[in-house]
Design an enzyme around this catalytic site. Structure first.
Site, PDB file in Angstrom:
ATOM      1  N   GLU A   1       0.820  -1.218   0.000  1.00  0.00           N
ATOM      2  CA  GLU A   1       0.000   0.000   0.000  1.00  0.00           C
ATOM      3  C   GLU A   1       0.855   1.269   0.000  1.00  0.00           C
ATOM      4  O   GLU A   1       1.221   1.776   1.060  1.00  0.00           O
ATOM      5  CB  GLU A   1      -0.927   0.019   1.233  1.00  0.00           C
ATOM      6  CG  GLU A   1      -1.834   1.249   1.235  1.00  0.00           C
ATOM      7  CD  GLU A   1      -2.777   1.334   2.435  1.00  0.00           C
ATOM      8  OE1 GLU A   1      -2.653   0.515   3.369  1.00  0.00           O
ATOM      9  OE2 GLU A   1      -3.620   2.229   2.437  1.00  0.00           O
TER      10      GLU A   1
ATOM     11  N   LYS B   1      -2.400  -1.949  -3.305  1.00  0.00           N
ATOM     12  CA  LYS B   1      -3.443  -1.086  -2.732  1.00  0.00           C
ATOM     13  C   LYS B   1      -3.020   0.370  -2.885  1.00  0.00           C
ATOM     14  O   LYS B   1      -2.413   0.959  -1.983  1.00  0.00           O
ATOM     15  CB  LYS B   1      -3.636  -1.457  -1.248  1.00  0.00           C
ATOM     16  CG  LYS B   1      -4.631  -0.576  -0.516  1.00  0.00           C
ATOM     17  CD  LYS B   1      -5.060  -1.174   0.808  1.00  0.00           C
ATOM     18  CE  LYS B   1      -5.908  -0.201   1.584  1.00  0.00           C
ATOM     19  NZ  LYS B   1      -6.649  -0.811   2.674  1.00  0.00           N
TER      20      LYS B   1
END
Ligand code: 13P
Length: 330
Positions: free
Chosen positions: A172, A214
């Site tokens: 992420e 992500k």
């Protein structure tokens, strides 16, 4: 189950991930904002309500947990057992947060020390995937190359340890929407961040088929005063990701990053409508799945059923958006 199959299942058609991994500090802010006391029992009650909603397993493939939650039990069952029964993968946030990057105003995400041992413990507790969030702020001369490289390197070292432990790393890199920059600046910065992240993952020998990315969507800065047009958000987000992501990555699960629930659904839907590639785009939302449910709960802490109905509705909208099937006035 092999990690490539877990990664594929996490982004399977019509499903996305619930990010319920707020640290105790962040969860306390969220609860206090709706005048609910933040204690272990309340945090569990709210999260357990979401995790056992009637339709959760139609729309949610995996849930990212915080360390406190993965160790909690409800009616003698562990949270992982409760999720497994519903075919939902339990995941775990393993970073220790964004800390000051020496010699700079920026942050480096920490948590690599002892990570191998922690992964072994989380594996035994039932986690099948993990999450690590790196943070980049857009500003005058920011993010610096130092911040981009240091965070990409940490993401790669984390991902390698997670795969070594037979779990799927969610990678992420979040370019924050704070700031008065325009959407093109966000595109340029996110492109640089993704390029360096993929470069470091490659150097570390990561199996891209066993990773879920992500990222943030490409948006105007929240202080720019410019309204996001979802056609443009979708066009630039798709271009940015398709230019930078190896095709082996089975899917992309966006963070919501401060967008309203409505915007996060609308933009995801438009991305899927405009997607001509084989990449899968779904959600891994925290606030954009929980906000209404939390406000509802705050009105009556005993009315779990209404909280669950509100949560199921939000999940359903995002499930439809992940297929490009959401219609604005449903
Ligand atoms: P938001 O969707 O609220 O940005 O949270 C996603 C997340 O997991 C942040 O790390």
């Amino acid at each position: 189950m092999k990690i490539n199959d877990i990664a594929k299942s996490l982004v399977s058609k019509g499903k996305g991930i619930l990010a319920a991994d707020e640290s105790t500090g962040t969860m306390t802010k969220r609860l206090n904002a709706v005048n609910v006391e933040s204690n272990e029992k309340n945090r569990l009650t709210f999260r357990h309500a979401l995790f056992t909603s009637k339709d959760i397993n139609k729309y949610i493939s995996g849930i990212i947990l915080f360390d406190e939650t993965i160790r909690q039990k409800k009616n003698e069952e562990t949270i992982c057992e409760i999720l497994n029964k519903q075919n939902i993968f339990p995941g775990i946030k393993v970073d220790k947060g964004a800390k000051k990057l020496a010699g700079s105003k920026e942050t480096i995400t920490e948590g690599l020390d002892g990570l191998r041992e922690r992964m072994e413990e989380y594996f035994n507790l039932g986690a099948k995937f993990a999450k690590w969030r790196a943070v980049y702020k857009i500003g005058n001369e920011l993010p610096s190359q130092n911040c981009i490289v240091a965070n990409a390197h940490a993401l790669a070292r984390y991902a390698a340890i997670v795969q070594e432990a037979d779990m799927v790393p969610i990678v992420e890199p979040e370019v924050l929407m704070d700031g008065d920059h325009n959407i093109h600046k966000c595109y340029d910065v996110t492109s640089n961040v993704l390029e360096e992240t993929v470069n470091q993952l490659q150097i570390a020998g990561i199996n891209f088929s066993g990773v879920v990315l992500k990222p943030n969507m490409i948006l105007n800065g929240s202080g720019s005063g410019v309204k996001n047009e979802s056609n443009q958000v979708a066009e630039l987000t798709l271009k940015c990701i398709q230019n930078n992501l190896p095709p082996e990555v089975p899917g992309v699960a966006f963070l919501s990053g401060g967008q309203s629930e409505f915007e996060a659904t609308k933009n995801l839907n438009q991305i899927n409508k405009q997607n001509k590639s084989s990449f899968i785009f779904t959600f891994s939302y925290g606030r954009a799945l929980q906000q209404s449910a939390l406000k509802t709960w705050a009105k009556d802490l005993n009315d779990i059923e209404t909280v669950q109905t509100v949560f199921d509705e939000r999940s359903k909208m995002n499930s439809l958006a992940s297929k490009g099937d959401w219609i604005e006035d449903l």
